[in-house]
Design a protein around this motif. Structure first.
Motif, PDB file in Angstrom:
ATOM      1  N   GLN A  32      -7.103 -15.090  19.764  1.00 28.88           N
ATOM      2  CA  GLN A  32      -8.046 -15.479  20.543  1.00 28.88           C
ATOM      3  C   GLN A  32      -7.520 -16.302  21.937  1.00 28.88           C
ATOM      4  O   GLN A  32      -7.930 -15.972  22.934  1.00 28.88           O
ATOM      5  N   ALA A  33      -6.924 -17.150  21.460  1.00 28.23           N
ATOM      6  CA  ALA A  33      -6.325 -18.179  22.732  1.00 28.23           C
ATOM      7  C   ALA A  33      -5.119 -17.614  23.503  1.00 28.23           C
ATOM      8  O   ALA A  33      -4.994 -17.785  24.712  1.00 28.23           O
ATOM      9  N   LEU A  34      -4.382 -16.969  22.742  1.00 30.23           N
ATOM     10  CA  LEU A  34      -3.010 -16.766  23.398  1.00 30.23           C
ATOM     11  C   LEU A  34      -2.678 -15.178  23.424  1.00 30.23           C
ATOM     12  O   LEU A  34      -1.910 -14.818  24.358  1.00 30.23           O
ATOM     13  N   GLY A  35      -3.471 -14.362  23.031  1.00 25.33           N
ATOM     14  CA  GLY A  35      -3.351 -12.807  22.888  1.00 25.33           C
ATOM     15  C   GLY A  35      -4.199 -12.243  23.731  1.00 25.33           C
ATOM     16  O   GLY A  35      -4.387 -11.029  23.798  1.00 25.33           O
ATOM     17  N   GLY A  36      -5.188 -13.062  24.458  1.00 20.48           N
ATOM     18  CA  GLY A  36      -6.131 -12.382  25.467  1.00 20.48           C
ATOM     19  C   GLY A  36      -7.330 -11.754  24.677  1.00 20.48           C
ATOM     20  O   GLY A  36      -8.064 -10.822  25.304  1.00 20.48           O
ATOM     21  N   ARG A  37      -7.393 -12.093  23.064  1.00 22.16           N
ATOM     22  CA  ARG A  37      -8.694 -11.443  22.751  1.00 22.16           C
ATOM     23  C   ARG A  37      -9.597 -12.433  22.019  1.00 22.16           C
ATOM     24  O   ARG A  37      -9.682 -12.693  21.044  1.00 22.16           O
ATOM     25  N   PRO A  38     -10.287 -13.188  22.913  1.00 20.94           N
ATOM     26  CA  PRO A  38     -11.138 -14.295  22.514  1.00 20.94           C
ATOM     27  C   PRO A  38     -12.324 -13.768  21.690  1.00 20.94           C
ATOM     28  O   PRO A  38     -12.972 -14.396  21.044  1.00 20.94           O
ATOM     29  N   GLY A  52       9.020 -11.550  19.880  1.00 15.81           N
ATOM     30  CA  GLY A  52       7.605 -11.902  20.002  1.00 15.81           C
ATOM     31  C   GLY A  52       6.918 -11.696  18.461  1.00 15.81           C
ATOM     32  O   GLY A  52       7.634 -11.033  17.635  1.00 15.81           O
ATOM     33  N   ILE A  53       5.573 -11.747  18.634  1.00 16.04           N
ATOM     34  CA  ILE A  53       5.139 -11.683  17.095  1.00 16.04           C
ATOM     35  C   ILE A  53       3.934 -10.845  17.427  1.00 16.04           C
ATOM     36  O   ILE A  53       3.323 -10.686  18.392  1.00 16.04           O
ATOM     37  N   ASP A  54       3.482  -9.838  16.391  1.00 22.46           N
ATOM     38  CA  ASP A  54       2.636  -8.705  16.444  1.00 22.46           C
ATOM     39  C   ASP A  54       1.525  -9.117  15.380  1.00 22.46           C
ATOM     40  O   ASP A  54       1.789  -9.427  14.299  1.00 22.46           O
ATOM     41  N   PHE A  55       0.223  -8.614  15.910  1.00 26.11           N
ATOM     42  CA  PHE A  55      -0.904  -8.816  14.878  1.00 26.11           C
ATOM     43  C   PHE A  55      -1.636  -7.538  15.369  1.00 26.11           C
ATOM     44  O   PHE A  55      -1.769  -6.850  16.148  1.00 26.11           O
ATOM     45  N   VAL A  56      -2.594  -7.232  13.936  1.00 23.37           N
ATOM     46  CA  VAL A  56      -3.762  -6.493  14.106  1.00 23.37           C
ATOM     47  C   VAL A  56      -4.959  -7.259  14.114  1.00 23.37           C
ATOM     48  O   VAL A  56      -5.259  -7.982  13.112  1.00 23.37           O
ATOM     49  N   ALA A  57      -5.632  -7.034  15.423  1.00 19.19           N
ATOM     50  CA  ALA A  57      -7.061  -8.012  15.423  1.00 19.19           C
ATOM     51  C   ALA A  57      -8.051  -6.912  15.246  1.00 19.19           C
ATOM     52  O   ALA A  57      -8.040  -5.880  15.634  1.00 19.19           O
ATOM     53  N   VAL A  66      -2.055  -6.301  18.825  1.00 18.13           N
ATOM     54  CA  VAL A  66      -1.800  -7.689  19.876  1.00 18.13           C
ATOM     55  C   VAL A  66      -0.528  -8.011  19.818  1.00 18.13           C
ATOM     56  O   VAL A  66      -0.058  -8.286  18.681  1.00 18.13           O
ATOM     57  N   ARG A  67       0.165  -8.169  20.975  1.00 21.58           N
ATOM     58  CA  ARG A  67       1.641  -8.572  20.932  1.00 21.58           C
ATOM     59  C   ARG A  67       1.646 -10.069  21.687  1.00 21.58           C
ATOM     60  O   ARG A  67       1.216 -10.128  22.765  1.00 21.58           O
TER      61      ARG A  67
END
Length: 103
Positions: A32-38, A52-57, A66-67
């Motif tokens: 939300q805060a650092l990945g541009g997906r609030p 870097g670190i990868d997420f599935v949001a 999201v990377r």
């Protein structure tokens, strides 16, 4: 030429398991805060490498990749924990949440 990833598949799998089982809330805040997906409803770690670190949001019911880059290139496993803690603390600050106890 790209440098080789210093993190083996089994190390990445162990870190992902720990993040997803014990720190899913932190992952969501980081996205939300650092990945541009609030608007992220949830997030799970899906991978990482030295950069870097990868997420599935989940955003609006859809999976979104999201990377988020580390603050520097990582070469050792202990650095991953430090970076995730840094990101979590930074995310709390960006989101206006109280710092975690003991930090």
């Amino acid at each position: 030429m790209t440098e080789a990833n210093p993190f083996t598949e089994d190390v990445v799998a162990q870190i992902m398991r720990h993040m997803n089982e014990d720190h899913a809330g932190d992952s969501r805040m980081i996205v939300q805060a650092l990945g541009g997906r609030p608007d992220a409803e949830s997030a799970l770690m899906s991978g990482m490498d030295a950069d870097g670190i990868d997420f599935v949001a989940v955003v609006g019911g859809e999976d979104v990749q999201v990377r988020i880059p580390w603050s520097r290139r990582l070469t050792e496993r202990i650095q991953v924990r430090r970076e995730v803690v840094r990101m979590s603390d930074e995310a709390r600050d960006v989101l206006g949440l109280a710092p975690r106890d003991g930090r």
